[in-house]
Design an enzyme around this catalytic site. Structure first.
Site, short mmCIF file in Angstrom:
data_model
loop_
_atom_site.label_atom_id
_atom_site.label_comp_id
_atom_site.label_asym_id
_atom_site.label_seq_id
_atom_site.Cartn_x
_atom_site.Cartn_y
_atom_site.Cartn_z
N GLU A 1 -22.66 -2.81 6.78
CA GLU A 1 -21.80 -1.69 6.37
C GLU A 1 -22.35 -1.04 5.10
O GLU A 1 -22.32 0.19 4.95
CB GLU A 1 -20.38 -2.20 6.13
CG GLU A 1 -19.33 -1.10 6.11
CD GLU A 1 -17.93 -1.69 6.17
OE1 GLU A 1 -17.38 -1.80 7.27
OE2 GLU A 1 -17.39 -2.06 5.12
N GLU B 1 -25.13 1.12 6.07
CA GLU B 1 -24.59 2.34 6.69
C GLU B 1 -24.10 3.33 5.62
O GLU B 1 -24.36 4.54 5.70
CB GLU B 1 -23.45 1.95 7.64
CG GLU B 1 -22.96 3.08 8.54
CD GLU B 1 -21.76 2.66 9.39
OE1 GLU B 1 -21.37 1.48 9.40
OE2 GLU B 1 -21.21 3.56 10.06
N CYS C 1 -12.73 -3.11 9.64
CA CYS C 1 -12.48 -4.54 9.90
C CYS C 1 -11.11 -4.81 10.51
O CYS C 1 -10.89 -5.84 11.11
CB CYS C 1 -12.52 -5.34 8.60
SG CYS C 1 -14.04 -5.20 7.72
N SER D 1 -16.69 3.30 9.89
CA SER D 1 -17.95 2.56 9.97
C SER D 1 -18.10 2.07 11.41
O SER D 1 -17.12 1.71 12.07
CB SER D 1 -17.90 1.36 9.02
OG SER D 1 -18.87 0.41 9.40
N LYS E 1 -5.87 -8.74 16.44
CA LYS E 1 -7.15 -9.29 16.89
C LYS E 1 -7.08 -9.75 18.34
O LYS E 1 -8.10 -9.83 19.03
CB LYS E 1 -7.57 -10.46 16.01
CG LYS E 1 -7.80 -10.11 14.56
CD LYS E 1 -9.22 -9.70 14.27
CE LYS E 1 -9.44 -9.38 12.82
NZ LYS E 1 -10.54 -8.45 12.58
N GLU F 1 -7.93 -6.74 20.07
CA GLU F 1 -9.32 -6.34 19.79
C GLU F 1 -10.30 -7.03 20.74
O GLU F 1 -11.24 -6.41 21.23
CB GLU F 1 -9.65 -6.70 18.33
CG GLU F 1 -11.02 -6.21 17.87
CD GLU F 1 -11.35 -6.69 16.45
OE1 GLU F 1 -10.89 -7.78 16.06
OE2 GLU F 1 -12.07 -5.97 15.76
N GLU G 1 -15.41 -2.07 24.67
CA GLU G 1 -16.51 -1.67 23.77
C GLU G 1 -17.04 -2.86 22.99
O GLU G 1 -18.08 -2.76 22.35
CB GLU G 1 -16.04 -0.63 22.73
CG GLU G 1 -15.29 0.57 23.26
CD GLU G 1 -13.83 0.31 23.53
OE1 GLU G 1 -13.34 0.80 24.56
OE2 GLU G 1 -13.16 -0.39 22.75
N CYS H 1 -5.15 -8.93 4.78
CA CYS H 1 -5.04 -10.04 5.73
C CYS H 1 -4.19 -11.20 5.21
O CYS H 1 -3.67 -11.98 6.00
CB CYS H 1 -6.43 -10.57 6.08
SG CYS H 1 -7.51 -9.28 6.71
#
Ligand code: FES
Length: 594
Positions: free
Chosen positions: A278, A281, A303, A323, A362, A365, A370, A519
């Site tokens: 990241e 990037e 994230c 990102s 998650k 996710e 993808e 988190c």
């Protein structure tokens, strides 16, 4: 201040506070159900009734403000009888499945019954609602257990600003949920799971993945590999009676081995890797912008899967700002089924990756197409911190007596920068520790490497970082003032995104975490959670960081080895294939749009 009397005790109360608040501050406990300190007080359950001298009816103490001279009694015969009656009426529309409910022993309704010495259960009859919505991969809604407290409505509308959960219908038909007839997976729910952390009963829960994990552990053909997120170690102890903020990293690793996992890796390893990818990037985008080329700024972190789903629904035209990095546990899953499978010489199909996460989103996710490689999902199952606690208890492991042990190699070592991913502002600070040093050759110029203005539980935090005397290869950065913003919780995200969409955002880099506090108080963390508990978990995370010898991601020797042995270079071909992803545009009915 105003003078009141509660149960014959003279109390100086604060003007404007409720009877409940004044009582709790003075250690007088009035039973309650729907009320949640600082979050929710709508007076829907009436369990908190008290007698106020001169009032014609019993008063709901959580919504009635104190007045000078008020004389209050919290435990008269009239109050006790009425409270028990109200409790019985709630029970009359509640299934008696306590022994097999996931909230058994942690249910607020159950505790309330004990506290008020509930005796009867007289009203047996028709039940109003029975629907179970298990359409989402993250959250299960069992309306037969709902007590209509409306806490979830407040958290979904006011704290997260999403507005998916609302009161539908009236009277006996009242139900809390999305618009009638719509299931969670057909609306713009972010699956953040904040509703599951404040539901007092078992009506809103994470979707259980423990059975899938047990099955994998019992399957002799599978190598079952687990990883744990940074925030889990700062909260798991609460499931076993430890004080909030107690770090249980070593015991957690030992417990996972005792459960039968073949390898125990640390998501922190991939958090360090995320910073390298990241950070590269960000440098690429900034370099382009500073050279007058086209670049999409601000860049925004990726994230948090609840945040990602929110932005896909709400700002589908702004996805280029995100990102392209996968979240750390997906990176580690992808590497487990490639780099580590290669090292072991086994077929990735025989590997089952479990992530222990503070997060319910998650679970969604890992189902995203993808985020698969070679037709295999990067991660096969997600357990929340709460679910891991249940598994450890079910296995009969005496958590307290466990010795500490360490994560396995080659994906177990991490720096302090990875630890702070667990709290709001952490990803940004970790990125700055690396990016600043790469560009200038010097350490981030802040005491103890902490970027104070972006720490803590504030809703939107901002800072500026001046880049002077860069290394020759980064000379174009000279004199640049890097502007950053950090937010956690989706109302702050909305505010920042309004600027992004209008083209007026002053920032170069933004960190967004979907849950308030990041988190540490994700939707899968132990209950209860409030700001005092968030602060303690946050301190635990920073103390883990400060206790590490290496505190910058680019110093992690195992990450260097990973690039040398396998990945090549940051943002290289292999990294793109395994560690980066793209996003999709969604409508408010969760339909994919062009
Ligand atoms: Fe006061 Fe529910 S706790 S009305």
């Amino acid at each position: 201040m105003v003078n009141i009397t509660i149960n014959n005790r003279k109390i100086a109360a604060r003007e404007g506070e409720t009877i409940m608040e004044a009582a709790r501050r003075n250690n007088i406990y009035i039973p309650s159900l729907c009320w949640l300190d600082g979050v929710h007080s709508v007076g829907s359950c009436r369990i908190c009734i008290v007698e106020v001298e001169g009032a014609r009816t019993l008063q709901a103490s959580c919504i009635v403000p104190v007045q000078d001279g008020m004389v209050i009694r919290t435990n008269t015969e009239k109050v006790r009888k009425a409270r028990k009656l109200l409790y019985e009426l709630i029970l009359s529309d509640h299934p008696r499945e306590c022994l097999s409910c996931a909230r058994n022993q942690s249910c607020e309704l159950q505790k309330l019954g004990e506290m008020i010495n509930a005796e009867g259960d007289r009203f047996v009859g028709e039940r109003s609602k029975t629907a179970i919505d298990d359409s989402s991969p993250s959250i299960i809604r069992d309306m037969s257990k709902c007590v209509l407290c409306r806490r979830c409505v407040t958290v979904c509308n006011e704290i997260q600003g999403i507005g998916v959960l609302n009161v539908q219908n009236r009277g006996f038909d009242t139900v809390i949920g999305p618009a009638p007839g719509l299931a969670l997976d057909t609306v713009n729910c972010t699956y953040c799971g904040q509703c599951t952390t404040i539901c007092p009963v078992g009506a809103l829960q994470e979707k259980d993945s423990t059975e899938a994990v047990w099955n994998a552990l019992f399957d002799k053909r599978k190598r079952v590999i687990v990883q744990t997120a940074p925030a889990v170690r700062a909260a798991l102890g609460e499931e076993f009676g430890y004080e909030p903020g107690t770090l249980v990293t070593g015991k957690m690793v030992t417990a996972l081995r005792e459960l039968g996992f073949d390898d125990v890796f640390d998501t922190n390893f991939a958090a360090d890797l995320t910073i390298i990818e990241e950070g590269s990037e960000l440098l690429e985008r900034l370099t382009a912008a500073l050279s007058g080329k086209q670049a999409v700024l601000p860049m925004i972190t990726s994230c948090s899967p609840g945040w990602i789903k929110y932005v896909e629904h709400t700002w589908p035209d702004e996805l280029d700002h995100l990102s392209s990095c996968k979240s750390p546990h997906m990176m580690l899953g992808a590497l487990t089924k490639s780099y580590y499978a290669q090292k072991l010489g086994i077929d990735p199909k025989d590997i089952f990756v479990v992530s222990v996460m503070p997060c319910t989103a998650k679970k969604f996710e890992i189902t995203r197409p993808e985020l698969a490689n070679d037709g295999l999902p990067n991660v096969d199952a997600v357990l929340t911190t709460r679910e891991l606690g249940r598994m450890i208890k079910e296995a009969g492991i005496d958590f307290e007596s466990l010795e500490d042990s360490r994560f396995d190699s080659p994906m177990g070592a991490s720096t302090g920068a990875a630890d702070i991913f667990g709290t709001t502002g952490g990803v940004m600070e970790a990125a700055l520790r690396t990016v600043y040093e790469l560009v200038t050759g010097r350490e981030l110029p802040f005491e103890d490497l902490h970027v104070k203005p972006i720490q803590g539980l504030g809703r939107i935090k901002t800072a500026e970082l001046s880049i002077e005397d860069p290394l020759p290869e980064y000379s174009h950065f000279g004199g640049t003032i890097l502007r950053i913003a950090v937010t956690s919780g989706l109302t702050g995200a909305r505010e920042l995104m309004e600027e992004v969409a209008a083209g007026s955002s002053p920032y170069h880099f933004i960190e967004v975490m979907g849950c308030p506090g990041g988190c540490i108080s994700g939707g899968g963390q132990p209950r209860p959670v409030d700001d005092a508990i968030r602060e303690k978990r946050l301190e635990a995370i920073y103390s883990e960081d400060e206790g590490k010898v290496l505190r910058k991601s680019h110093e992690n020797p195992d990450i260097r080895k990973l690039y040398e042995e396998f990945l090549g270079s940051p943002l290289g071909h292999k990294s793109h294939e395994l560690l980066h992803t793209h996003y999709v545009k969604r409508g408010i009915y969760n339909q994919l749009i062009d």
